[in-house]
Design a protein around this motif. Structure first.
Motif, PDB file in Angstrom:
ATOM      1  N   UNK A  17       1.214  -0.807   0.179  1.00 52.03           N
ATOM      2  CA  UNK A  17       0.438  -0.208   0.413  1.00 52.03           C
ATOM      3  C   UNK A  17       0.964   1.339   0.602  1.00 52.03           C
ATOM      4  N   UNK A  18       2.209   0.932   0.500  1.00 48.42           N
ATOM      5  CA  UNK A  18       2.541   2.777   0.798  1.00 48.42           C
ATOM      6  C   UNK A  18       3.455   2.646  -0.544  1.00 48.42           C
ATOM      7  N   UNK A  19       3.694   2.037  -1.686  1.00 50.90           N
ATOM      8  CA  UNK A  19       4.543   2.355  -2.620  1.00 50.90           C
ATOM      9  C   UNK A  19       3.082   2.609  -3.497  1.00 50.90           C
ATOM     10  N   UNK A  20       1.879   2.117  -3.334  1.00 46.65           N
ATOM     11  CA  UNK A  20       1.019   2.239  -3.902  1.00 46.65           C
ATOM     12  C   UNK A  20       0.941   3.598  -4.076  1.00 46.65           C
ATOM     13  N   UNK A  21       0.475   3.899  -2.686  1.00 49.79           N
ATOM     14  CA  UNK A  21      -0.227   5.074  -2.548  1.00 49.79           C
ATOM     15  C   UNK A  21       0.698   6.686  -2.843  1.00 49.79           C
ATOM     16  N   UNK A  22       2.049   5.643  -3.199  1.00 49.26           N
ATOM     17  CA  UNK A  22       3.477   7.275  -3.321  1.00 49.26           C
ATOM     18  C   UNK A  22       2.974   7.402  -4.730  1.00 49.26           C
ATOM     19  N   UNK A  23       2.403   6.024  -5.497  1.00 44.70           N
ATOM     20  CA  UNK A  23       2.010   6.457  -7.181  1.00 44.70           C
ATOM     21  C   UNK A  23       1.107   6.896  -7.428  1.00 44.70           C
ATOM     22  N   UNK A  24      -0.382   6.376  -6.476  1.00 41.60           N
ATOM     23  CA  UNK A  24      -1.277   7.328  -6.567  1.00 41.60           C
ATOM     24  C   UNK A  24      -1.365   8.704  -6.773  1.00 41.60           C
ATOM     25  N   UNK A  25      -0.159   9.085  -5.683  1.00 41.95           N
ATOM     26  CA  UNK A  25       0.484  10.343  -4.935  1.00 41.95           C
ATOM     27  C   UNK A  25       1.127  11.740  -6.413  1.00 41.95           C
ATOM     28  N   UNK A  26       1.263  10.616  -7.338  1.00 37.84           N
ATOM     29  CA  UNK A  26       2.343  11.149  -8.591  1.00 37.84           C
ATOM     30  C   UNK A  26       1.874  11.213  -9.738  1.00 37.84           C
ATOM     31  N   UNK A  27       0.388  10.343  -9.613  1.00 41.96           N
ATOM     32  CA  UNK A  27      -0.854  10.455 -10.663  1.00 41.96           C
ATOM     33  C   UNK A  27      -1.775  11.952 -10.631  1.00 41.96           C
ATOM     34  N   UNK A  28      -1.801  12.464  -9.205  1.00 39.63           N
ATOM     35  CA  UNK A  28      -2.826  13.430  -9.382  1.00 39.63           C
ATOM     36  C   UNK A  28      -2.097  14.521  -9.265  1.00 39.63           C
ATOM     37  N   UNK A  29      -0.719  14.676  -8.639  1.00 39.96           N
ATOM     38  CA  UNK A  29      -0.181  15.445  -9.134  1.00 39.96           C
ATOM     39  C   UNK A  29      -0.122  16.099 -10.621  1.00 39.96           C
ATOM     40  N   UNK A  30      -0.294  14.708 -11.720  1.00 36.67           N
ATOM     41  CA  UNK A  30       0.411  15.561 -12.645  1.00 36.67           C
ATOM     42  C   UNK A  30      -1.390  15.326 -13.340  1.00 36.67           C
ATOM     43  N   UNK A  31      -2.237  14.733 -12.721  1.00 37.05           N
ATOM     44  CA  UNK A  31      -3.741  14.545 -13.548  1.00 37.05           C
ATOM     45  C   UNK A  31      -5.078  15.295 -12.603  1.00 37.05           C
ATOM     46  N   UNK A  32      -4.587  16.115 -12.175  1.00 34.65           N
ATOM     47  CA  UNK A  32      -5.342  15.788 -10.621  1.00 34.65           C
ATOM     48  C   UNK A  32      -7.062  16.029 -11.018  1.00 34.65           C
ATOM     49  N   UNK A  33      -7.092  16.337 -12.475  1.00 37.16           N
ATOM     50  CA  UNK A  33      -8.598  15.735 -12.853  1.00 37.16           C
ATOM     51  C   UNK A  33      -9.658  14.690 -13.133  1.00 37.16           C
ATOM     52  N   UNK A  34      -8.410  13.561 -12.901  1.00 38.96           N
ATOM     53  CA  UNK A  34      -9.411  12.449 -13.391  1.00 38.96           C
ATOM     54  C   UNK A  34      -9.692  11.662 -11.937  1.00 38.96           C
ATOM     55  N   UNK A  35     -11.161  11.623 -11.755  1.00 43.01           N
ATOM     56  CA  UNK A  35     -11.863  11.115 -10.452  1.00 43.01           C
ATOM     57  C   UNK A  35     -11.259  10.064 -10.656  1.00 43.01           C
ATOM     58  N   UNK A  36     -10.894   9.005 -10.769  1.00 41.02           N
ATOM     59  CA  UNK A  36     -10.756   7.670 -11.621  1.00 41.02           C
ATOM     60  C   UNK A  36      -8.664   7.624  -9.985  1.00 41.02           C
ATOM     61  N   UNK A  37      -8.620   8.669 -10.329  1.00 40.64           N
ATOM     62  CA  UNK A  37      -7.166   8.382  -8.848  1.00 40.64           C
ATOM     63  C   UNK A  37      -7.526   8.537  -7.832  1.00 40.64           C
ATOM     64  N   UNK A  38      -8.253   9.251  -7.903  1.00 37.97           N
ATOM     65  CA  UNK A  38      -8.944  10.000  -6.571  1.00 37.97           C
ATOM     66  C   UNK A  38      -9.349   8.451  -5.603  1.00 37.97           C
ATOM     67  N   UNK A  39     -10.621   8.366  -6.764  1.00 41.80           N
ATOM     68  CA  UNK A  39     -11.145   7.340  -6.142  1.00 41.80           C
ATOM     69  C   UNK A  39     -10.353   6.188  -5.957  1.00 41.80           C
ATOM     70  N   UNK A  40      -9.579   5.483  -6.416  1.00 38.36           N
ATOM     71  CA  UNK A  40      -8.281   4.313  -6.346  1.00 38.36           C
ATOM     72  C   UNK A  40      -7.362   4.714  -5.163  1.00 38.36           C
ATOM     73  N   UNK A  41      -7.016   5.872  -5.462  1.00 39.40           N
ATOM     74  CA  UNK A  41      -6.197   6.116  -3.708  1.00 39.40           C
ATOM     75  C   UNK A  41      -6.904   6.209  -2.384  1.00 39.40           C
ATOM     76  N   UNK A  42      -8.469   6.601  -2.914  1.00 42.02           N
ATOM     77  CA  UNK A  42      -9.419   6.428  -1.175  1.00 42.02           C
ATOM     78  C   UNK A  42      -9.547   5.098  -1.252  1.00 42.02           C
TER      79      UNK A  42
END
Length: 206
Positions: free
Chosen positions: A39-64
């Motif tokens: 989970x730690x590395x997964x969340x780190x990657x989701x953080x990067x994805x959201x920083x690059x594309x903050x308007x993608x709802x799926x990325x927020x859902x997956x990190x949630x």
């Protein structure tokens, strides 16, 4: 999962990639890490994805979902809320938020979210299972049973839905059927503590 991690990592290292494509690579690698229970590395990657594309709802859902798995309920709730701001029809975010509300004891809101997810996606097995669990916690086992039944029909390979139905059947006093469901759940996933406990509890009472 390992192959996906290698492929995404190679893509990320290329450099000079459009932000949306790079965000997708981080998101996909994060999901691969999540499959490996990292989970730690997964969340780190989701953080990067959201920083690059903050308007993608799926990325927020997956990190949630990842925060929910880690028990970080407030962070999970914030991500699911943001996902639903970006996409009001995101049934995965509705279901995830419902699970957060169950954990917080806000069963009325949980049931509302699961019901909304089912309204928009009538074959959402996880939403049926979630609503069944919320109804059971609310002391409405009889109302929970149809949802639990539907969840097992829609997700016959998911151990958790059989655990949920077993708990509902146990609450209704249908011990033989509950035992069968606990055993079914453990045949699909031998690590489920709730099913182990249920099997032990009902076996001792026979």
């Amino acid at each position: 999962a390992d192959r996906s991690i290698r492929g995404c990592s190679a893509f990320i290292k290329q450099g000079k990639v459009p932000n949306r494509a790079l965000a997708a690579a981080y998101h996909n690698r994060g999901r691969a890490y999540a499959m490996k229970d990292n989970s730690e590395r997964a969340i780190a990657d989701y953080n990067q994805a959201i920083e690059l594309d903050p308007q993608d709802a799926e990325y927020h859902t997956t990190r949630g979902d990842a925060y929910l798995d880690e028990g970080q309920l407030d962070r999970a709730l914030a991500d699911f809320n943001r996902a639903l701001e970006l996409d009001p029809y995101d049934t995965e975010a509705m279901t995830g938020r419902g699970e957060v509300y169950v954990e917080k004891g806000d069963l009325e809101r949980a049931i509302a979210d699961f019901s909304m997810a089912i309204k928009y996606e009538q074959k959402h097995g996880e939403a049926y299972a979630g609503r069944a669990a919320a109804l059971l916690k609310a002391g409405k086992a009889a109302d929970a049973l149809p949802d639990a039944e539907r969840a097992t029909e829609l997700e016959p390979g998911d151990a958790d839905v059989f655990t949920t139905r077993a708990q509902v059947l146990e609450a209704l006093g249908r011990k033989t059927e509950a035992l069968a469901d606990y055993r079914k759940a453990l045949s699909l996933d031998p690590s489920l503590d709730e099913s182990k406990d249920g099997l032990k509890r009902l076996s001792a009472s026979r």
